[in-house]
Scaffold this active site. Structure first.
Site, mmCIF file in Angstrom:
data_model
loop_
_atom_site.group_PDB
_atom_site.id
_atom_site.type_symbol
_atom_site.label_atom_id
_atom_site.label_comp_id
_atom_site.label_asym_id
_atom_site.label_seq_id
_atom_site.Cartn_x
_atom_site.Cartn_y
_atom_site.Cartn_z
ATOM 1 N N ASP A 311 -1.577 19.643 -4.162
ATOM 2 C CA ASP A 311 -2.418 20.030 -3.035
ATOM 3 C C ASP A 311 -3.620 20.884 -3.412
ATOM 4 O OD1 ASP A 311 -0.687 18.657 -1.448
ATOM 5 O OD2 ASP A 311 0.098 20.395 -0.363
ATOM 6 N N HIS A 443 15.042 -12.576 8.287
ATOM 7 C CA HIS A 443 15.049 -12.585 9.755
ATOM 8 C C HIS A 443 16.409 -12.143 10.269
ATOM 9 C CE1 HIS A 443 14.206 -13.946 13.837
ATOM 10 N NE2 HIS A 443 15.391 -14.554 13.830
#
Length: 466
Positions: A311, A443
């Protein structure tokens, strides 16, 4: 400078968060001697005050939503209340388990962990002041700065009492009745989502014209629609003027337009700033820009042999970015063949309800970079698993030209953060819509939505209406 003896190592790392400990683990794995200096606990903000605790709270909130909605699925259940003490206990157990695991992992690699506040005092040299008194000095053939970030506030807005940052929000013993969230970015949206699910009346105040302003405009519209449907109040394009705490608890907020808001709690979620002040960086000749350490693409600072990760390097403030950067620095030091970390190719997830996941360019960014751009949106209403989950949202793809690579993937909906792994491969391998369309997706899964979106972009949509 402290003690007369200076301990030497191949690598000295200042900061034990995601970037620092990843660098330490990889460097040790590659045979280097490592000193890891940390003022707090290994794991840093991500493990103790950020990613892990907030996602634990979000999961508890998801369970609360599931109970409230159970009767619509034929399950007889009633939400009798929220025991924040127990919720916090669950959160803390998650953190404690991961912390023990990290401590064991670091110990197994023979990494020298030094507890104390470090300050750069010379060429690749750090002086550590220990909590119990005394100092010690460590010098590395390489020095890696990984000191992380801290919550920011606004001028005239004092933190304390009924005004908290994310750190204070993680320690609340009760769910407040009414909350104002100042900031509609990732942190603000996640906490707003948690509190709304747990029963609070939530208002989000965001100075930008939309929530999640760094995401694609389509994403913001989806999230705003979902939040309003959940009962959250959104005040975008609204600037804060001042706040006053009431003597009996609670806070009054005055907006720049003269309107007023009041609540039991104000969460200040206006971003995080680099933790670089008072650490000797500037005195050591290390260039800063707006507090961030300036580096080249290989993360080397203006001082040879001194690197910065995480950061404190300008860019997306993501734990997994720091982790990847830490590994990159360690592998460079070992002389391995490696590639710089591309910020655009790093996946981003906002774990609100609904979730947001994205990688690559927004449509606006793509139009700035390419002369021609094409897009497609696949609505989750056509996806079987999403229907089962009763989630709304979709998949938006951004393509360079009419047949170029997919340069942006944006997803909104329940659990879409779990789809970002495939999405980042598509982006980082510069796949075309046709490349992805030929692959078979199981699916019924939400992953099918990615496949359907690419089929549509490739001109092969099976479920689109003519």
């Amino acid at each position: 400078m402290g003690d007369d003896v200076t301990t030497a190592a191949d690598v000295v790392i200042l900061g034990g968060g995601s970037g620092g400990y990843a660098c330490a683990l990889r460097a040790a794995q590659l045979g280097m001697s490592v000193v890891l200096i940390e003022a707090g606990k290994l794991g840093g903000t991500c493990l103790h005050n950020g990613c892990i605790p907030t996602k634990a709270l979000l999961h508890a909130a998801e369970i609360a939503d599931s109970v409230k909605e159970a009767t619509s699925f034929g399950i007889k259940a009633t939400l009798h209340g929220v025991d924040m003490s127990a919720v916090n206990g669950y959160k803390d157990d998650v953190i404690a388990g991961l912390y023990r695991g990290l401590q064991g992992l670091i110990a197994s690699r023979s990494i020298d962990v030094v507890v104390g506040h470090g300050r750069v005092v010379g060429e690749r040299t750090v002086e550590v002041t220990h909590d119990g008194g005394g100092t010690s000095t460590y010098r590395g053939d390489a020095l890696v700065l990984a000191t992380g970030s801290q919550s920011k506030s606004l001028p005239g807005l004092d933190i304390g009492g009924s005004v908290v940052t994310s750190d204070g929000a993680l320690q609340l013993g009760d769910v407040p009745d009414r909350v104002i969230v100042l900031g509609g970015g990732v942190i603000g949206c996640e906490f707003a989502s948690v509190w709304s699910s747990l029963g609070a009346d939530v208002t989000i105040v965001e100075a930008a014209p939309r929530l999640l302003p760094t995401e694609d405009v389509w994403v913001s519209k989806q999230v705003e629609r979902a939040f309003r449907k959940r009962g959250l109040t959104l005040r975008t394009g609204s600037s804060f003027a001042s706040a006053a705490q009431r003597s009996g608890g609670g806070v009054d907020l005055e907006m720049a337009d003269g309107s007023r808001l009041d609540a039991d709690l104000l969460l200040v979620a206006v971003g995080r700033g680099p933790r670089t002040d008072g650490m000797g960086f500037v005195e050591g000749g290390i260039d800063l820009d707006r507090g961030f350490v300036v580096t080249d693409e290989w993360l080397q600072t203006s001082v040879p042999g001194v690197f910065a990760v995480g950061d404190i390097v300008a860019g997306p403030q993501l734990a997994h970015r720091g982790f990847a950067q830490g590994i990159l620095v360690a592998e460079q030091l070992a002389g391995l063949d490696c590639m710089p970390v591309n910020d655009r190719g790093i996946p981003r997830v906002t774990y609100s309800n609904p979730e947001v996941a994205s990688v690559g360019l927004t449509e606006a960014e793509a139009r700035e970079q390419y002369s021609d751009v094409s897009t497609v949106v696949y609505d989750l209403g056509g996806n079987g698993k999403s229907r089962i989950l009763r989630t709304s949202g979709g998949v938006k793809l951004v393509r360079a030209g009419d047949d170029g690579p997919v340069v942006g993937i944006h997803l909104v909906g329940a659990r879409v953060g779990e789809l970002i792994g495939e999405a980042q491969l598509i982006y980082n391998w510069e796949a075309t819509a046709g490349d992805v369309a030929q692959h078979v997706h199981a699916h019924p899964t939400q992953a099918e939505a990615l496949g359907e979106a690419h089929l549509a972009l490739a001109g092969k949509a099976l479920h689109a209406h003519d």
